[in-house]
Design an enzyme around this catalytic site. Structure first.
Site, PDB file in Angstrom:
ATOM      1  N   GLN A   1      -4.560  -1.410   9.417  1.00  0.00           N
ATOM      2  CA  GLN A   1      -4.514  -2.734   8.787  1.00  0.00           C
ATOM      3  C   GLN A   1      -5.158  -3.776   9.712  1.00  0.00           C
ATOM      4  OE1 GLN A   1      -3.342  -3.458   5.626  1.00  0.00           O
ATOM      5  NE2 GLN A   1      -4.206  -5.485   6.022  1.00  0.00           N
TER       6      GLN A   1
ATOM      7  N   ASP B   1     -10.668   3.134   3.812  1.00  0.00           N
ATOM      8  CA  ASP B   1     -11.009   1.715   3.641  1.00  0.00           C
ATOM      9  C   ASP B   1     -12.524   1.538   3.476  1.00  0.00           C
ATOM     10  OD1 ASP B   1      -9.071  -0.212   3.368  1.00  0.00           O
ATOM     11  OD2 ASP B   1      -8.715  -0.471   5.526  1.00  0.00           O
TER      12      ASP B   1
ATOM     13  N   LYS C   1       0.836  -1.202   0.000  1.00  0.00           N
ATOM     14  CA  LYS C   1       0.000   0.000   0.000  1.00  0.00           C
ATOM     15  C   LYS C   1       0.874   1.257   0.000  1.00  0.00           C
ATOM     16  CE  LYS C   1      -3.861  -2.387   2.105  1.00  0.00           C
ATOM     17  NZ  LYS C   1      -4.617  -2.783   3.294  1.00  0.00           N
TER      18      LYS C   1
END
Ligand code: NAP
Length: 282
Positions: free
Chosen positions: A97, A120, A53
């Protein structure tokens, strides 16, 4: 193989190029788009994901900062750090995460992220916005699947879409996004009776189960579009999806490969959400 391939790598490259252009435009206005990525603990898969990422972000000119914390980090400290990032006008997107260590309440952590920085799309406010058709960040995996359908010019209106899997991060938002495009949606899960009865009637199938070969050729209508979200390992440890690719590609009209399908698109859509967050803050 009769099905045409939807090449996630090629499409992701295109998306990244679009993002890079938008990054340049923001930078010209004096804004450096910035994604903060938080990793708690040392889960090996998570380490690879966050590295990717950050690398993807930097490749498009987005600034990405990786913050690593030990697995024993108290939840209160993580929440305090997220609140500080929420308040930092130079940070546009925040990603924690998952999975988090067992002593943490992942949903409580996600809900501490300001919805305006929830790139997200997992915050309950983002999920609610999707539910009622309001603007908000959409989860990256289903967004990537929608982009793949768009890339082949597929018109969802009136089509029957079957989603296999009802997780909060893939199946449910996928079903809502297909519905928003006027597909008639069937959402299947582990308690669905006679799965094949539903899939055989589908014009579009999205498999997001996490089990190899859960979709075989006999379960697919000739010409259907098959999107494979699954990420599994075969007997040789090789990455594979939920779809029996060799079999289904003889029947389907379009199919996504694994690897090289939904995975790269998921990564690309995170960049799209981040640049959008930065543009909205400008
Ligand atoms: P998950 O949370 O484990 O959800 C799996 C879903 O599949 C559940 O809703 C489950 O039903 C359903 N299911 C289980 N067996 C089934 C069956 N035989 N028929 C129909 N549905 C069945 O998984 P997830 O997070 O959604 O991820 C799904 C897969 O996608 C995994 O392989 C994951 O690694 C992969 N993934 C890939 C990407 C990517 O970027 N490519 C991103 C995210 C996830 P119940 O709800 O009844 O248990």
């Amino acid at each position: 193989m009769t099905a045409q391939l939807i090449d996630g790598n090629a499409l992701a490259r295109q998306v990244r190029a679009e993002v890079a252009g938008r990054v340049t435009a923001l930078k010209q206005r004096g804004i450096q788009p910035h994604l903060a990525v938080i990793l708690v603990g040392d889960n090996p898969a998570s380490q690879v994901y966050v590295r990717n990422k950050v690398a993807d972000s930097e490749q498009t000119g987005l600034k990405a900062t990786l913050e690593r914390y030990p697995a024993a980090l108290p939840q209160a400290e993580l929440l305090a750090r997220i609140r500080a990032l929420n308040a930092d006008a130079n940070v546009h997107g925040i990603l924690v995460q998952l999975p988090l260590p067992p002593h943490m309440d992942a949903q409580a952590v996600i809900e501490t992220i300001a919805p305006a920085k929830d790139v997200d799309g997992f915050h309950v406010a983002s999920a609610g916005a999707l539910m009622v058709g309001r603007p908000g960040f959409r989860p990256c995996t289903p967004s990537g699947c929608m982009r793949m359908l768009e890339s082949i010019g597929y018109k969802l209106k009136g089509k029957h879409a079957v989603v296999m899997g009802r997780s909060n991060i893939v199946g449910k938002p996928m079903a809502l996004m297909l519905l928003a495009q006027n597909a008639t949606v069937t959402l299947c899960h582990s308690a669905t009776l006679d799965l094949a009865r539903h899939t055989r009637d589908a014009d579009v199938i999205v498999a997001a189960v996490g089990k190899r070969n859960v979709l075989t050729g006999g379960m697919v209508k000739p010409g259907a579009v098959v999107i494979d979200v699954g990420m599994n390992r075969d007997d040789h440890g090789k990455l594979c999806g939920d779809v029996d690719f060799a079999d289904v590609s003889q029947i389907a009209g379009w199919i996504t490969p694994v690897p090289g399908g939904v995975g790269p698109m998921t990564r690309a859509m995170l960049l799209v959400n981040t640049i959008e967050a930065a543009e909205r803050s400008a």
